[in-house]
Design an enzyme around this catalytic site. Structure first.
Site, PDB file in Angstrom:
ATOM      1  N   LEU A  44      -9.981  -3.807  -6.294  1.00 45.20           N
ATOM      2  CA  LEU A  44     -11.197  -3.769  -7.328  1.00 45.20           C
ATOM      3  C   LEU A  44     -11.435  -5.111  -7.571  1.00 45.20           C
ATOM      4  O   LEU A  44     -12.476  -5.692  -7.559  1.00 45.20           O
ATOM      5  CB  LEU A  44     -10.840  -2.660  -8.657  1.00 45.20           C
ATOM      6  CG  LEU A  44     -11.139  -1.076  -8.080  1.00 45.20           C
ATOM      7  CD1 LEU A  44     -10.690  -0.517  -9.588  1.00 45.20           C
ATOM      8  CD2 LEU A  44     -12.450  -1.044  -7.781  1.00 45.20           C
ATOM      9  N   SER A 285      -2.272  12.412 -12.421  1.00 42.57           N
ATOM     10  CA  SER A 285      -3.246  11.769 -13.222  1.00 42.57           C
ATOM     11  C   SER A 285      -3.109  12.003 -14.779  1.00 42.57           C
ATOM     12  O   SER A 285      -2.926  13.293 -15.227  1.00 42.57           O
ATOM     13  CB  SER A 285      -4.382  11.891 -12.907  1.00 42.57           C
ATOM     14  OG  SER A 285      -5.482  11.506 -14.037  1.00 42.57           O
ATOM     15  N   ARG A 331       0.850   6.452 -22.926  1.00 42.42           N
ATOM     16  CA  ARG A 331       1.806   6.901 -21.998  1.00 42.42           C
ATOM     17  C   ARG A 331       3.225   6.418 -22.434  1.00 42.42           C
ATOM     18  O   ARG A 331       4.204   6.924 -22.257  1.00 42.42           O
ATOM     19  CB  ARG A 331       1.520   5.724 -20.795  1.00 42.42           C
ATOM     20  CG  ARG A 331       0.392   6.275 -20.248  1.00 42.42           C
ATOM     21  CD  ARG A 331       0.040   5.470 -18.975  1.00 42.42           C
ATOM     22  NE  ARG A 331      -1.440   5.998 -18.538  1.00 42.42           N
ATOM     23  CZ  ARG A 331      -2.177   5.498 -17.866  1.00 42.42           C
ATOM     24  NH1 ARG A 331      -1.619   4.346 -16.912  1.00 42.42           N
ATOM     25  NH2 ARG A 331      -3.115   6.296 -17.156  1.00 42.42           N
ATOM     26  N   LEU A 463      -8.778  -0.160 -14.184  1.00 40.13           N
ATOM     27  CA  LEU A 463      -9.993  -0.088 -13.061  1.00 40.13           C
ATOM     28  C   LEU A 463     -10.932  -0.947 -13.991  1.00 40.13           C
ATOM     29  O   LEU A 463     -11.723  -1.899 -13.373  1.00 40.13           O
ATOM     30  CB  LEU A 463     -10.460   1.093 -13.011  1.00 40.13           C
ATOM     31  CG  LEU A 463      -9.337   2.050 -12.268  1.00 40.13           C
ATOM     32  CD1 LEU A 463     -10.169   3.430 -11.671  1.00 40.13           C
ATOM     33  CD2 LEU A 463      -8.912   1.623 -11.082  1.00 40.13           C
TER      34      LEU A 463
HETATM   35  C1  LIG Z   1      -1.400   6.141  -8.471  1.00 36.49           C
HETATM   36  C2  LIG Z   1      -2.355   5.269  -9.146  1.00 36.49           C
HETATM   37  C3  LIG Z   1      -3.237   5.786 -10.079  1.00 36.49           C
HETATM   38  C4  LIG Z   1      -3.878   4.855 -10.897  1.00 36.49           C
HETATM   39  N1  LIG Z   1      -4.987   5.329 -11.588  1.00 36.49           N
HETATM   40  C5  LIG Z   1      -5.689   4.574 -12.687  1.00 36.49           C
HETATM   41  C6  LIG Z   1      -6.689   5.105 -13.279  1.00 36.49           C
HETATM   42  O1  LIG Z   1      -7.161   6.505 -13.106  1.00 36.49           O
HETATM   43  N2  LIG Z   1      -7.470   4.259 -14.245  1.00 36.49           N
HETATM   44  C7  LIG Z   1      -7.063   2.840 -14.177  1.00 36.49           C
HETATM   45  O2  LIG Z   1      -7.712   2.137 -15.067  1.00 36.49           O
HETATM   46  N3  LIG Z   1      -6.203   2.682 -13.377  1.00 36.49           N
HETATM   47  C8  LIG Z   1      -5.200   3.410 -12.679  1.00 36.49           C
HETATM   48  N4  LIG Z   1      -4.470   2.802 -11.971  1.00 36.49           N
HETATM   49  C9  LIG Z   1      -4.073   1.351 -12.121  1.00 36.49           C
HETATM   50  C10 LIG Z   1      -5.114   0.518 -10.974  1.00 36.49           C
HETATM   51  O3  LIG Z   1      -5.203   1.228  -9.851  1.00 36.49           O
HETATM   52  C11 LIG Z   1      -4.412  -0.743 -10.632  1.00 36.49           C
HETATM   53  O4  LIG Z   1      -4.252  -1.336 -11.707  1.00 36.49           O
HETATM   54  C12 LIG Z   1      -5.690  -1.628 -10.017  1.00 36.49           C
HETATM   55  O5  LIG Z   1      -6.410  -0.577  -9.135  1.00 36.49           O
HETATM   56  C13 LIG Z   1      -5.278  -2.813  -9.386  1.00 36.49           C
HETATM   57  O6  LIG Z   1      -6.201  -3.342  -8.939  1.00 36.49           O
HETATM   58  P1  LIG Z   1      -6.299  -4.873  -8.374  1.00 36.49           P
HETATM   59  O7  LIG Z   1      -7.563  -5.315  -7.724  1.00 36.49           O
HETATM   60  O8  LIG Z   1      -5.772  -5.818  -9.365  1.00 36.49           O
HETATM   61  O9  LIG Z   1      -5.159  -4.802  -7.038  1.00 36.49           O
HETATM   62  P2  LIG Z   1      -5.084  -3.782  -5.928  1.00 36.49           P
HETATM   63  O10 LIG Z   1      -5.637  -2.891  -5.906  1.00 36.49           O
HETATM   64  O11 LIG Z   1      -3.514  -3.753  -5.898  1.00 36.49           O
HETATM   65  O12 LIG Z   1      -5.153  -4.981  -4.683  1.00 36.49           O
HETATM   66  C14 LIG Z   1      -4.330  -5.909  -4.209  1.00 36.49           C
HETATM   67  C15 LIG Z   1      -4.810  -6.585  -3.014  1.00 36.49           C
HETATM   68  O13 LIG Z   1      -4.142  -7.870  -2.835  1.00 36.49           O
HETATM   69  C16 LIG Z   1      -4.010  -7.995  -1.507  1.00 36.49           C
HETATM   70  N5  LIG Z   1      -2.640  -8.673  -1.337  1.00 36.49           N
HETATM   71  C17 LIG Z   1      -1.486  -8.544  -2.159  1.00 36.49           C
HETATM   72  N6  LIG Z   1      -0.637  -9.395  -1.869  1.00 36.49           N
HETATM   73  C18 LIG Z   1      -1.285 -10.150  -0.848  1.00 36.49           C
HETATM   74  C19 LIG Z   1      -0.684 -11.232  -0.096  1.00 36.49           C
HETATM   75  N7  LIG Z   1       0.364 -11.851  -0.293  1.00 36.49           N
HETATM   76  N8  LIG Z   1      -1.554 -11.642   1.168  1.00 36.49           N
HETATM   77  C20 LIG Z   1      -2.877 -11.370   1.271  1.00 36.49           C
HETATM   78  N9  LIG Z   1      -3.364 -10.145   0.325  1.00 36.49           N
HETATM   79  C21 LIG Z   1      -2.403  -9.681  -0.664  1.00 36.49           C
HETATM   80  C22 LIG Z   1      -3.917  -6.296  -0.957  1.00 36.49           C
HETATM   81  O14 LIG Z   1      -4.183  -6.263   0.519  1.00 36.49           O
HETATM   82  C23 LIG Z   1      -4.955  -5.784  -1.677  1.00 36.49           C
HETATM   83  O15 LIG Z   1      -6.252  -5.705  -1.182  1.00 36.49           O
HETATM   84  C24 LIG Z   1      -3.625   3.364 -10.997  1.00 36.49           C
HETATM   85  C25 LIG Z   1      -2.548   3.157 -10.305  1.00 36.49           C
HETATM   86  C26 LIG Z   1      -1.661   3.764  -9.363  1.00 36.49           C
HETATM   87  C27 LIG Z   1      -0.625   3.423  -8.946  1.00 36.49           C
END
Ligand SMILES: Cc1cc2nc3c(=O)[nH]c(=O)nc-3n(C[C@H](O)[C@H](O)[C@H](O)COP(=O)(O)OP(=O)(O)OC[C@H]3O[C@@H](n4cnc5c(N)ncnc54)[C@H](O)[C@@H]3O)c2cc1C
Ligand code: SF4
Ligand code: FES
Lengths: 658, 248
Positions: A44, A285, A331, A463
């Site tokens: 995201l 969830s 939580r 999110l």
């Molecule tokens: C099962 C589950 C359910 C959840 N439900 C909710 C919810 O209902 N509501 C809510 O608010 N939050 C929820 N969360 C938390 C939330 O989903 C995450 O905190 C959030 O989506 C993280 O987004 P992000 O963009 O920071 O990272 P991520 O979506 O983890 O993306 C990381 C990105 O970085 C890339 N990446 C990582 N390391 C490297 C590297 N070294 N080189 C190149 N690329 C790399 C990956 O390929 C990926 O594209 C949930 C989490 C889980 C585990």
């Protein structure tokens, strides 16, 4: 000036962001075209940032390690996303979302950041709907909301149990649109393995093409890390298998401070471990706590089936201990309460390390409502339950199915068995108000930074934060830096800094490949996970943490002597990828324990057994610990820097959900 | 239980590849299919062999990364289930299980069970979006959407982009995948302004990527782990016809 200048704008909290936006220097469109930005990550945070920056005219390169940006771990988020829309007219407001988040985080987050988050939350929903995100709707055609833990209003927007998927696909479609237009170049199956610094500024990265194994150099005027959280340091977590700390850790080693590494969220409702083969844990969830009631038998070691235990012999311990919030306590509170019951011998299932999450009452309640709604008469109890089941299925169907597939049990007929599991990391790279780390030109967004959730994140707020950072914050704040950089021409990647950085990465890979030891990468990862879970998990104490540090150091030494990685570097090599990530976890784990040892108070997800109230609640120590712990790597000697937290609006008090 | 596994091994894109037989012993019913392979891979590494390469990430049936052709079926024997959500209780002691990668010209094999599905991304880049820049949006509730339309759009949007539809189609057609995105956006008022150009551009890209034609065998719907409906293909055909006639 100290390195830890949070750069919170002056003035009343309601006007800080507006004033910042209207006074921040801009970059003119012609200059934007010659400014290059590297975005690592396509979750995201990364997808929304890459798309928005490209729309503004910057030249963007985006990286992810999966085969497509759409597969980032954000896709797995289930329950929902918060926004202060007050569509339900139940008293919500920007202020209330801000207040709930600061309180929910146990007063360990920055007020200025959190207020901005609450402020932009409403725009996120608008943006997503415009992109075609199919949120749940009411019969009148308007958006539907549900409640999440730690709040008393309905402000969570959702798309069944697949909210993360729908939001990410929205952001991904925006990203693909820019890729199609040629403004973003996408690098799938690439892993960033180091940050390149030139004259103390981040100027690029070294990445490995995971298909050919080749190392590549990429220049950027600025580098954004949107690489997610590090929950997999525990081996078992609800994170995707590939989630890792490598990008953030390499940045840390290059001088980016790590904020509050010990703040880990243990989610109360996950499917319990079923055996040694377990590779990950699955979340059920939090939205389920809207309707599910959590209980254990009142009798220890009760082996009866759940349905055979009469109502008066059940202990709905959350409702008993926290009547004001009941099953919807935050939580950290819900997790500790489950652990307490199981530790005392009231757990259920074969392992006895589980509690029930029961929907029988909800099915009956919804069934009765349906009977009234449809004007039915003389309806049998079975009939009512059947109608109720349909309502429950519409709300949580995919979660129930998932539970059934994994456990082989039907949750419509018997309560789910659940237990807490590692889920999210509030800690991460320290960033200022502009999301810049302590390395100039290096930013961190989304779960990868430490910023908005303090010591405990409320449900549906990750999110929100990821999209806030990517859509609405970075497009403004990056201008403040790049406007000073318009005269910097793209630096050719044969610059000595790139050459040196690539060589360092190459040397580490060679070293790892040449160990040719006897143990698999997973062997080390599982051992590390067990140390972390036992000693730096739901409850922590001085003795355990001290032991854990020594154990991790020993395990790390063993890893570098005895890990076995088959195959070669110059091909797709999944064991090598895992080994690199575990090597970094083996360093991070130690820092987490050090941070936990240093923080002698309990707060949010960090529970120090030495610091609790008489009735076993977390006891904060504001006099001594009202600060962000920002660790400097300092060649592995980890030096602590403190950013003092100032509370002007919300006055820290003992958090109570009673 | 004990199983015999016949697994497709292929060193890289230019290697010919072949089946190799392995024995999986003491497999627990509670294991997922991928956990069964994890255990086998640990053994292979301990012996100094290369583990079997396969794509996976979320292991929750949502990221769309896992992709195995198991006993002649995309994602294996359980309907509506991805490989990662398939559990060993669906198999019997003594069984022989054949595991192959997706096979389609537009999904070349990279290694073992790993294929290249970037053609799907290029189809989305050709039109699978609504052109709205960040900050352009109006209030989310300013445009009510009938619940039925929203629900139908959501059902189409549930596609995880795994490619099982292509793998199970004798023509390697990507119609189910493409139509799911076309439908989702065509059903929503926000998506209508670009509906005609979208469908034309996406179909054009689909053809260029080398996916086959749809001959209505329906195996895509039968094998889709998210049970994406064939109705989407019908809707896309209508959209396509309409757009072509309008000369968009
Ligand atoms: C099962 C589950 C359910 C959840 N439900 C909710 C919810 O209902 N509501 C809510 O608010 N939050 C929820 N969360 C938390 C939330 O989903 C995450 O905190 C959030 O989506 C993280 O987004 P992000 O963009 O920071 O990272 P991520 O979506 O983890 O993306 C990381 C990105 O970085 C890339 N990446 C990582 N390391 C490297 C590297 N070294 N080189 C190149 N690329 C790399 C990956 O390929 C990926 O594209 C949930 C989490 C889980 C585990
Ligand atoms: S339509 Fe179904 S089978 Fe095809 S990519 Fe989408 S989810 Fe996979
Ligand atoms: S691993 Fe994500 S869908 Fe199977």
């Amino acid at each position: 000036m100290s390195k830890l200048d949070s750069k919170i704008p002056a003035g009343p909290i309601e006007t800080k962001w507006t004033k910042y936006k209207s006074t921040v220097p801009l970059v003119n469109p012609a200059n934007k075209r010659s400014l290059e930005i590297i975005v690592v990550g396509s979750g995201l945070a990364g997808a929304s940032a890459a798309a928005s920056l490209a729309e503004l005219g910057y030249k963007v390169k985006c990286f992810c390690f999966q085969d497509s940006p759409r597969r980032a771990h954000s896709i797995a988020a289930q329950g929902g996303i918060n926004a202060a829309k007050n569509y339900q007219n139940d008293g919500d407001s920007t202020y209330r979302l801000f207040y709930d988040t600061v309180k929910g985080g146990d007063y360990r987050a920055r007020e200025g950041n959190v207020y901005r988050l609450a402020e932009v939350s409403a725009n996120i929903i608008d943006q997503c709907v415009a992109q075609g995100v199919p949120f749940a709707r009411e019969y009148g055609g308007l958006l539907s909301n549900r409640s999440f833990g730690g709040t008393q209003v309905q402000r969570t927007f959702y798309a069944a149990g697949q909210t993360g998927q729908q939001l990410l696909l929205g952001a991904y479609s925006g990203l693909e649109r820019q890729i199609g237009l040629g403004t973003v170049t996408m690098y799938n199956r690439h892993e960033m393995l180091d940050v390149v610094k030139i004259e103390d500024k981040a100027r690029g990265i070294i990445a490995r093409d995971l298909v050919t194994g080749k190392l590549e150099r990429h220049f950027g005027h600025a580098v954004l890390l949107c690489t997610g959280g590090y929950g997999n340091v525990f081996f078992l977590s609800t994170n995707a298998m590939g989630s890792n700390v490598t990008a953030a850790w390499k940045a840390h080693r290059q001088g980016a401070y790590f904020g509050n590494p010990c703040f880990t969220q243990i989610h109360p409702t996950c499917i319990p471990v079923s055996g040694d083969h377990q590779s990950k844990l699955t979340l059920m969830s939090e939205s389920l706590r809207n309707d599910g009631r959590i209980w254990v038998p009142k009798k220890k070691d009760d082996t009866r089936k759940a349905v055979d235990i009469p109502e008066e012999e059940r202990d709905y311990y959350l409702e008993r201990r926290y009547p004001a919030f009941g099953n919807l306590v935050p939580r950290d509170v819900a997790s500790r309460a489950a652990k307490e019951r199981c530790d005392e011998g009231y757990g259920v299932g074969t392992s006895k390390m589980a509690v029930y999450l029961d929907f029988a009452a909800a099915m009956e309640r919804y069934g009765k409502t349906e009977v009234t709604k449809r004007g039915l008469h003389n309806v049998s109890k079975e009939e009512i339950i059947k109608l109720g089941k349909e309502v429950v299925a519409e709300k949580y169907g995919n979660l129930f199915e998932m539970y059934d597939k994994i456990t082989g049990e039907n949750p419509y007929e018997m309560p789910m068995r659940i237990y807490p599991a590692v889920h999210y990391t509030m800690g991460g790279l320290w960033v200022n108000y502009e999301l810049m780390t302590t390395v100039t030109g290096l930013y961190a967004l989304g779960e990868a930074n430490f910023s908005d959730h303090g010591a405990n994140r409320l449900g549906a707020s990750a999110l929100m934060q990821g999209l806030a950072d990517g859509y609405f914050v970075i497009p403004y704040t990056i201008g403040n830096y790049l406007s000073t950089d318009i005269r910097t021409k793209a630096i050719p990647t044969d610059h000595e800094a790139f050459v040196k950085a690539e060589k360092n990465v190459q040397d580490t890979l060679d070293k790892m490949m040449n160990i040719k030891g006897t143990k698999t990468v997973d062997y080390f990862h599982k051992k590390l996970g067990k140390i972390m879970w036992d000693k730096c998990g739901m409850a922590r104490n001085e003795k355990g943490l001290t032991e854990a540090i020594a154990e991790i150091q020993a395990l790390r030494a063993e890893f570098w002597k005895d890990v076995r990685i088959p195959g070669t570097q110059n091909e797709m090599n999944l064991e090598l990828e895992k080994a690199g990530r575990v090597a970094d976890f083996l360093e991070l784990g130690e820092l987490m324990c050090r941070d936990a040892l240093n923080r002698k108070e309990s707060c949010g997800g960090h529970f120090r057994e030495e610091s609790q109230t008489e009735d076993g609640e977390a006891q904060r120590d504001d006099d001594n610990f009202s600060y962000v712990a920002a660790w400097d790597y300092n060649g592995g000697n980890y030096e602590l820097n403190k950013e003092k937290l100032e509370f002007e609006i919300v006055h820290p008090s003992q958090r109570s959900y009673k | 239980m004990n199983l015999t596994l016949k697994v497709w091994r292929q060193k890289n894109a230019s290697d010919k590849g072949a089946f190799v037989t392995y024995n999986a012993k003491n497999v627990s019913e509670d294991m997922s299919f991928l956990e069964m392979l994890d255990v086998l891979n640990e053994e292979l590494v301990e012996k100094g062999d290369q583990p079997i390469a396969f794509d996976h990430d979320c292991r929750e049936g949502i990221c769309g990364m896992c992709s195995m052709y198991i006993n002649g079926r995309a994602h294996g024997p359980q309907n509506g289930t991805t490989t990662c959500q398939l559990h060993m209780r669906k198999f019997k002691d003594g069984e022989t299980i054949t595991i192959e990668p997706w096979r389609a010209a537009a999904f070349p094999v990279i290694k073992d069970l790993v294929v290249d599905r970037s053609s799907f991304d290029r189809i989305i880049a050709a039109g699978g979006f609504i052109s709205v820049n960040t900050g352009n949006a109006q209030d989310a509730n300013s445009l009510p959407i009938a619940k039925k339309d929203a629900d139908d759009a959501f059902a189409a949007a549930a596609c995880i982009g795994c490619g099982a539809c292509v793998a199970s189609c004798k023509n390697s057609s990507a119609m189910l995948f493409v139509s799911a995105k076309v439908s989702q956006l065509a059903l929503l008022p926000q998506g209508r302004p670009e509906a005609a150009t979208r469908v034309l551009n996406m179909v054009k890209q689909m053809d260029e990527e080398g996916f086959g034609n749809c001959t209505n065998t329906g195996s895509c719907e039968a094998e889709c782990p998210k049970e994406i409906s064939l109705e989407n293909i019908a809707r896309m055909n209508r959209e396509f016809l309409f757009a072509s006639l309008a000369g968009a």
